[in-house]
Design an enzyme around this catalytic site. Sequence first.
Site, PDB file in Angstrom:
ATOM      1  N   GLU A   1      -9.868   6.310   6.834  1.00 14.06           N
ATOM      2  CA  GLU A   1      -8.480   6.478   6.931  1.00 14.06           C
ATOM      3  C   GLU A   1      -8.189   7.649   5.991  1.00 14.06           C
ATOM      4  O   GLU A   1      -7.155   8.401   6.486  1.00 14.06           O
ATOM      5  CB  GLU A   1      -7.681   5.315   6.334  1.00 14.06           C
TER       6      GLU A   1
ATOM      7  N   ARG B   1       0.631  -1.365  -0.163  1.00 14.60           N
ATOM      8  CA  ARG B   1      -0.034   0.099   0.209  1.00 14.60           C
ATOM      9  C   ARG B   1       0.867   1.120   0.363  1.00 14.60           C
ATOM     10  O   ARG B   1       0.675   2.147  -0.622  1.00 14.60           O
ATOM     11  CB  ARG B   1      -1.065   0.035   0.944  1.00 14.60           C
TER      12      ARG B   1
HETATM   13  N1  MTE Z   1     -12.395   5.890  14.247  1.00  9.77           N
HETATM   14  C1  MTE Z   1     -12.375   5.664  15.439  1.00  9.77           C
HETATM   15  N2  MTE Z   1     -13.130   6.408  16.073  1.00  9.77           N
HETATM   16  N3  MTE Z   1     -11.757   4.769  15.979  1.00  9.77           N
HETATM   17  C2  MTE Z   1     -11.005   3.768  15.144  1.00  9.77           C
HETATM   18  O1  MTE Z   1     -10.556   3.051  15.793  1.00  9.77           O
HETATM   19  N4  MTE Z   1     -10.024   3.512  13.035  1.00  9.77           N
HETATM   20  C3  MTE Z   1      -9.729   3.658  11.522  1.00  9.77           C
HETATM   21  C4  MTE Z   1     -10.949   4.401  11.071  1.00  9.77           C
HETATM   22  N5  MTE Z   1     -11.583   5.318  11.927  1.00  9.77           N
HETATM   23  C5  MTE Z   1     -10.805   4.110  13.837  1.00  9.77           C
HETATM   24  C6  MTE Z   1     -11.475   5.053  13.333  1.00  9.77           C
HETATM   25  C7  MTE Z   1      -9.263   2.745  10.668  1.00  9.77           C
HETATM   26  S1  MTE Z   1      -7.804   2.498  10.802  1.00  9.77           S
HETATM   27  C8  MTE Z   1     -10.021   2.176   9.836  1.00  9.77           C
HETATM   28  S2  MTE Z   1      -9.542   1.115   8.696  1.00  9.77           S
HETATM   29  C9  MTE Z   1     -11.503   2.527   9.875  1.00  9.77           C
HETATM   30  O2  MTE Z   1     -11.872   3.514  10.584  1.00  9.77           O
HETATM   31  C10 MTE Z   1     -12.221   1.164   9.810  1.00  9.77           C
HETATM   32  O3  MTE Z   1     -13.433   1.235   9.866  1.00  9.77           O
HETATM   33  P1  MTE Z   1     -14.604   1.653   8.429  1.00  9.77           P
HETATM   34  O4  MTE Z   1     -13.946   0.653   7.595  1.00  9.77           O
HETATM   35  O5  MTE Z   1     -15.919   1.396   9.010  1.00  9.77           O
HETATM   36  O6  MTE Z   1     -14.338   2.732   8.033  1.00  9.77           O
HETATM   37  N1  HPA Z   2      -5.751  -2.576   4.770  1.00  8.23           N
HETATM   38  C1  HPA Z   2      -6.053  -2.938   5.957  1.00  8.23           C
HETATM   39  N2  HPA Z   2      -5.840  -3.993   6.249  1.00  8.23           N
HETATM   40  C2  HPA Z   2      -5.271  -5.064   5.204  1.00  8.23           C
HETATM   41  C3  HPA Z   2      -5.134  -4.140   3.719  1.00  8.23           C
HETATM   42  C4  HPA Z   2      -5.473  -3.188   3.682  1.00  8.23           C
HETATM   43  O1  HPA Z   2      -5.367  -2.561   2.748  1.00  8.23           O
HETATM   44  N3  HPA Z   2      -4.626  -5.252   2.858  1.00  8.23           N
HETATM   45  C5  HPA Z   2      -4.605  -6.586   3.786  1.00  8.23           C
HETATM   46  N4  HPA Z   2      -4.907  -6.204   4.881  1.00  8.23           N
HETATM   47 MO1  MOS Z   3      -7.123   0.338   9.232  1.00  2.00          MO
HETATM   48  S1  MOS Z   3      -5.155   0.655   9.509  1.00  2.00           S
HETATM   49  O1  MOS Z   3      -7.083  -0.632   7.829  1.00  2.00           O
HETATM   50  O2  MOS Z   3      -7.512  -0.752  10.751  1.00  2.00           O
END
Ligand code: MTE
Ligand code: HPA
Ligand code: MOS
Length: 762
Positions: free
Chosen positions: A721, A312
């Site tokens: 993210e 990534r």
């Molecule tokens: N927001 C909060 N409040 N707490 C979290 O732990 N994790 C982040 C993001 N936002 C997180 C957050 C990460 S690393 C990811 S990948 C996404 O939320 C995961 O949730 P989603 O796929 O439902 O957006």
């Molecule tokens: N994001 C988070 N976790 C993962 C990914 C990614 O793109 N690919 C494999 N595991």
């Molecule tokens: Mo988020 S780093 O893909 O849990």
Amino acid sequence: MSKSSPKHEFHDSAMLHVTGRAIYVDDISVPSNCLHILLGLSRIANGKITTMELDEVKKMPGIIDVITAKDIPGINDASPIFGDDPIFAEGNVFYNGQVIFGVIAETIELAKKAIKKADVTYLENPPIITLKQAKQNKSLLCPPKVVSQGDFASAVNHCDHIIDGEISIGGQEHFYLEGQVALAMPKENNDIQIFVSSQHPSEIQHKVANVLGLPFHNVSVEVRRMGGAFGGKESQANLPACIVAIAAQKTGRPCKLVYDRDDDMRITGKRHDFVSSYKVGFNKNGVINALRIQHDMRCGMSMDLSGAIAERALMHSENSYYIPNAEFIANLYKTNTPSNTAFRGFGGPQGMLAMERVIDEIAHFLKLDPYIVRKRNFYSDSEKTKQTQQQTPYGQNITDCIINDLTVKLEKSSDYQNRRKEIEKSNKTSNTIKRGIALTPVKFGISFNKLMLNQAGALVNVYSDGSVFLNHGGTEMGQGLFTKVRKIVAETFGISSGNVKISATDTNKVPNTSATAASSGTDLNGMAAYIAASQIKERMISYLSQLYQCDCSDVLFLDEKIIIFGEEKMTFSQAAEKCWMGRISLSSTGFYKTPDIYWDDEKGKGRPFYYFVYGAAVSEVVIDTLTGENRVIRVDILHDVGRSINPAIDKGQIEGGFVQGLGWLSMEELVYANDGTLMTHSPATYKIPTCSDAPIQWNVDFYKSGGNLAETINRSKAVGEPPFMLAMSAFFAYSHALASVKEKYPGLNSPATTEQIYFTQQ
Ligand code: MTE
Ligand code: HPA
Ligand code: MOS
């Protein structure tokens, strides 16, 4: 809740959070025979355990047992993929803080007294801690990973200018408020139930089953919510879950393990720190023709998710720019430190920061505003490029680009040009206080970069009173996923969200799920839940149309009512009861897999992302050149969330992501001593941003569009993210401020702490 307008729907647990009634794993009522585990950690970073004398520990009051690698009936491994994360060290230890044994006690206080009696001796080898040491020792975890297009080597020699440079990019501790925690409840017939703070219940199920030597169906895993995860619980909750499972199986009693903050910081991996070196060829206008970036990554003692993270990073190393001749390389270094892991952005932030650094340095060299250099290198907006079809270095056609339009709008709304002029002018007369401003873009690819992970399942039950039960494979970590998916189901049935019960993620209800990660939680689980709810709705409509002798298209579900031929016939509850009496199945699963994505691992080309998220930010900062003190004054953000399912949640994700990114780039600093001891293992020494570090002035706006061009649920876009990387604007605003006191390019490294800013001017 049912009265709240859908636009302003609260987080599903908002009231529980603020009243302290939300139940986290450590709050679950446990039977009185529940045992508590305290971990023994390695005091050295590299070497062999020569003796481990634990008998005196066992003799202490309240100690039930002590467990080591010998007590594992199945496989001694907690790793997500590669089998290289021992649960308890077996002979060799690979980092300071590695788990070597566990004390099982009646109370944690008794365990703390007893653990002092442990006598462990080691044969130490010199550890490899820093990236420099790892490079010298060629300590690599795997062959380098590469993404490239064109011919860098020949193109770079035909450019007007060439710059070589390097940026060091620090790591980051997740600092989730709820630390790692797991609870195991042994059941009859070898069954075991695990409660854990994990983004990946299915993987916990698999690891626990393998550790205990059981088929998956003996193990059930439940996750109601996490107190934050940020990637830190994608793979690294496996370890505490495996340990409680071993202890519970051995003692036959419920067992709980809570890492305290210091242990959590010492045991778990963090964001990878990078040293990224670059060589770039460009013309007199700043247009890049050839770019090579080499990312050296500190991975720690094992692979964990570093392979996918490196990929990534490579797939985001061009950020929003078209680079005809690109060569991006990642070296994955093995070090005697905790195994670094997923963290919001998953390598993307490091890749993009290096790219933005290249742009910033080119602009300095040509004495141009970096924003002008950015604009000259942007991918073209897709409306204009239907013919040219620019491709990313990994071969994906860019078909949804809006970065030019978006940044022009932000440039205007933030009054960027005037403010930059005014800042440059006032920096000339202000002696000690200097300001800086920068506008940086973000383009982030959405989908797991491992194809098979892009799938999700859901379960919806409509009970005969019309109340609805929802379960899906996604986990709630504060990001608002449950609130969004609940709304999707409620809207499908034309009822209010309050009538849909969200339930804890549970491997018994929806199996074979992916981690909630890669920002794809709503895209995947929202669609699966929509499919499940739609199937029930279709059955209900079909039955009601028979009863009322009408076409299916004459039956509408609206505002808790069933409307037939334009007339209210009954409530949704009455319809549910009627359907039940008519023997209609009111339960359904739903399954979704992301379409149109593919990847050729050998060629390193394909279409790994279903779509891209775009955003940009303007940050203005101020520094005190006498002390290095610094502050973000104002931030303007324009970010694309597509058609938002919940604007309040999306705004929260944007602001929260930005501030977390700001912490990474300007405050948070991990320091390992030469012997591998983490010196910054608590909030006393490791500083995360607080409310008072947030920008004084915030202007956060959604980019207006007709919604996602890709067919996502509600045409929304993932939001978890991407906003994290908007904080790069603050980092380059610091670089701008420093450029006003220095002739040479400042070459700021991350994090731009007070000390960094002070010393960079020298
Ligand atoms: N927001 C909060 N409040 N707490 C979290 O732990 N994790 C982040 C993001 N936002 C997180 C957050 C990460 S690393 C990811 S990948 C996404 O939320 C995961 O949730 P989603 O796929 O439902 O957006
Ligand atoms: N994001 C988070 N976790 C993962 C990914 C990614 O793109 N690919 C494999 N595991
Ligand atoms: Mo988020 S780093 O893909 O849990």
